[in-house]
Design an enzyme around this catalytic site. Structure first.
Site, PDB file in Angstrom:
ATOM      1  N   CYS A 540      -5.237   2.629  -9.977  1.00 32.48           N
ATOM      2  CA  CYS A 540      -4.648   1.915 -10.908  1.00 32.48           C
ATOM      3  C   CYS A 540      -4.991   0.335 -10.706  1.00 32.48           C
ATOM      4  O   CYS A 540      -4.049  -0.632 -10.532  1.00 32.48           O
ATOM      5  CB  CYS A 540      -3.093   1.722 -10.862  1.00 32.48           C
ATOM      6  SG  CYS A 540      -2.317   3.511 -11.085  1.00 32.48           S
ATOM      7  N   ASP A 541      -6.318  -0.032 -10.865  1.00 31.63           N
ATOM      8  CA  ASP A 541      -6.868  -1.074 -10.855  1.00 31.63           C
ATOM      9  C   ASP A 541      -8.272  -1.231 -11.664  1.00 31.63           C
ATOM     10  O   ASP A 541      -8.982  -0.497 -11.762  1.00 31.63           O
ATOM     11  CB  ASP A 541      -7.193  -1.425  -9.184  1.00 31.63           C
ATOM     12  CG  ASP A 541      -7.505  -3.014  -9.123  1.00 31.63           C
ATOM     13  OD1 ASP A 541      -8.399  -3.570  -9.388  1.00 31.63           O
ATOM     14  OD2 ASP A 541      -6.664  -3.486  -8.259  1.00 31.63           O
TER      15      ASP A 541
END
EC number: 4.1.1.19
Length: 698
Positions: A540-541
């Site tokens: 999630c980056d």
């Protein structure tokens, strides 16, 4: 592709129709693929080899075979045709369920080739042996492997084993690495060097002195002047005569991407003034004969032999001066820096390449040392190097799988009635934009078409934000915009391929220092890739992506996603495995170790290890998966019926024991795993039957 004028003309209301006799030319080719040289436009594995420059960066170890798969040549240029190994077959053996004859390992997967490691060691030794013979050099070469490059047990043990016949040793830079090196070298050559680098305290120096007492050929290399007092004091307490080296800060500086550790302002080493103080202090203590090694390091990935010769020449002058001052000098350690060609262009102007090969590197070093020593009439020293990257990079491949791709052409098509209704809903300004778009299409002004399309879209977005336009109308506008972009050949050519991988865990150098690696599909290379893509990972980056490739490319030629699609990252055997963290609590990859075999499959799996489970990764961050499981199990018993609670607990146990990466749909909460598995630390269960893989992803 239908002409824009015709497509919209059929759907547009009176007054806004495009001219029916106008059409756009075919869009230009945005894919950047090289032209096919065969007359019938047939794509072959050789075209893929050229496209991905496999012969450039793969050297003598990787090629594309006639089946369109990556082939591994375990013995380099000495590999016979029947000894080549098909990487796809290895991956399928590792990942297929056990019931289908596979090993049931999950992706991502590291495939190690110890035969390649052995060949790299032998090639480095042969290059120096040849240079020494050619130069008439009066001593020999014996290298050490810097353990920090890859601390994997089997890698280090293989290096000690393969290098035993030519006295190959190890270099340690911390106390755990020193303990590792001491243990491994007990089974190596008694002449193999154990070079102790890095910052040192009393415990580190005591361990090194104990190693000397145990018959290991140990050299304590001083990185700081203050370390000498500890060495003298502890050697007297332990009644051990130490072998001491000094690391010199050279004036020669490597100005490239990896050169920050070199030069007078480098992190490690002693200045000439400090070296003179060390000599005087040792002389005063009656221990000047203990000073036997000079070490230096120009920097990793030295780009050219010109820079190499300059640095080695300077260091050899210091070596000669230490001999003149009475030190019992025997070894010159040139450190690391032997680079590899990540992009295959053999250029000293690229941080991803070097302008020399092994033979040129060795010849430059030997010539520079001989020349400096002969000028001072100094006996030729043993030459040592700490070439880690060049030894281990080629021997492993990281294989990962594409699990999805962003779709193009997903906006809904517009009907005649739909477009008419849309134009009634949008603002007057947006209708003017549409009218201007129509006029621009009649004129053939492609650039104006795109401008008016974007303006119309922005006006509609503002309407939507104000609440005066519905989501259906906004989607229709996006469909019209996509139609126009496709018709004029301005559609986004680069797609996002979603990988079952964590960049932060498996490719940290790519994310942190912009290191590039050869990345390509390992199969389907008999097909022409018709798309270009960047690779996105599971984290999630926004930085969890790969958009830098060899030769300065910002996207990669790829195939349409049909069935299983595997990609490989090559030349990543150094540093990446130890540097990776647990971002998003993704753990490390699975691992399979493969040797060349004369059996029916051409290879033999000598070791297979599933990657860390979710429970394992949680433990790294001080969580207690056993207690977490019990908490959730009791919660299930409170909220659910007994049978449902038991089934849920079984699924939870399986989740704790599986790797954090994506699983086949059939593996998720659908087969019983014992509740005690998570407490016992059992590995993930493997499906009993062959399954069609779909993925648990949104």
């Amino acid at each position: 592709m239908p002409a824009l004028a015709c497509c919209v003309d059929a759907a547009a209301p009176p007054g806004y129709a495009f001219a029916s006799n106008f059409s756009f030319p075919a869009p230009v080719d945005f894919f950047g693929l090289p032209p096919v040289t065969t007359g019938d436009n047939h794509w072959s594995p050789s075209h893929s080899a050229a496209l991905y420059n496999v012969d450039g960066w793969g050297g003598s170890y990787f090629s594309v075979n006639s089946a369109g798969n990556i082939s591994v040549r375990p013995h380099g240029s000495d590999t016979l045709s029947h000894q080549e190994m098909d990487l796809l077959k290895i991956v399928k053996k590792a990942s297929d369920p056990k019931s289908c004859g596979g090993l049931g390992l999950q992706f991502p997967l590291i495939v190690r080739f110890p035969d390649v490691l052995k060949n790299r060691l032998e090639s480095l030794q042969s290059a120096f042996d040849y240079a020494i013979q050619s130069e008439g050099y009066d001593s020999h070469y014996q290298g050490v492997f810097p353990v920090k490059c890859n601390q994997d047990r089997f890698v280090v043990e293989d290096i000690v084993n393969f290098g035993s016949s030519f006295r190959f040793g190890l270099e340690a830079g911390s106390k755990p690495e020193l303990l590792l090196a001491m243990s491994c070298l007990c089974k190596g050559s008694p002449e193999a060097l154990m070079v102790c680098n890095g910052f040192k305290d009393a415990e580190y120096i005591s361990l090194a002195l104990v190693a000397n007492k145990l018959g290991l050929n140990t050299v304590i290399v001083m990185e700081q002047e203050e370390e000498l007092d500890l060495i003298i004091e502890l050697s007297k307490k332990l009644c051990v005569k130490p072998v001491i080296g000094v690391r010199a800060k050279l004036r020669t500086k490597h100005c490239g991407h990896f050169g920050s550790t070199s030069g007078e302002k480098g992190k490690f080493g002693l200045t000439t003034t400090q070296i003179l103080k060390v000599v005087k202090k040792l002389e005063h203590a009656g221990m000047l004969d203990c000073l036997q090694l000079l070490h230096f390091h120009i920097g990793s990935q030295i780009p050219s032999t010109t820079l190499l010769a300059d640095g080695v020449g300077e260091a050899a002058q210091i070596y000669g001066e230490l001999v003149r001052l009475g030190a019992n000098m025997k070894v010159i350690d040139i450190g690391g820096g032997l680079g590899i060609d990540y992009d295959g262009v053999k250029s000293s102007n690229s941080d991803a390449s070097v302008g020399y090969d092994l033979q040129e590197y060795a010849a430059t070093v030997v010539h520079a040392v001989r020349r400096a020593c002969d000028r001072k009439s100094v006996k030729h020293p043993v030459i040592c190097s700490e070439s880690g990257r060049a030894i281990v990079s080629h021997h492993s491949v990281l294989v990962f799988e594409a699990v999805g791709v962003n779709a193009h052409g997903s906006s809904p098509a517009l009907s005649s009635l739909g477009l008419e209704c849309l134009l009634e809903e949008v603002s007057e300004d947006a209708r003017v934009d549409y009218h201007n778009l129509s006029d621009a299409a009649i004129r053939g002004d492609y650039e104006a078409c795109l401008v008016y399309t974007e303006e119309m879209k922005q006006r509609c977005v503002e309407q939507f934000k104000e609440g005066s336009l519905g989501i259906e109308q906004l989607a229709a506008v996006e469909g019209l915009c996509e139609l126009v972009r496709n018709a004029v050949g301005a559609a986004e050519p680069v797609r996002k391929y979603h990988m079952n991988l964590s960049v932060f865990t498996s490719l940290p150098d790519l994310w942190s220092i912009d290191q590039v690696y050869p990345i390509m599909p390992i199969h389907r290379l008999e097909e022409k890739p018709t798309a270009r893509g960047i690779l996105t990972d599971l984290t999630c980056d926004s930085d969890g992506k790969i958009d830098r490739f060899i030769n300065g490319e910002t996207s990669l030629p790829l195939h349409e996603l049909e069935g299983r699609y595997y990609l490989g990252m090559f030349l990543g055997g150094a540093y990446e495995e130890a540097l990776g963290g647990v971002h998003n609590l993704f753990g490390g990859p699975s691992l399979v170790r493969v040797s060349q075999s004369d059996g029916p499959h051409g290879f033999a799996v000598t070791r297979a290890v599933m990657g860390p489970s979710s429970g394992d990764v949680l433990r790294v961050m001080q969580h207690q998966p056993e207690l977490m499981f019990e908490t959730l199990k009791h919660r299930a018993q409170e909220y659910l019926h007994d049978e449902d609670a038991a089934a849920l607990a079984s699924g939870l146990a399986r989740s704790f024991n599986n790797m954090p990466y994506l699983l086949p749909m059939s593996s998720c909460w659908c087969s019983s795993a014992g509740e005690d598995d998570v407490v016992a630390g059992a590995g993930p269960a493997v499906e009993d039957e062959c399954e069609q893989w779909t993925y648990c992803c949104d």
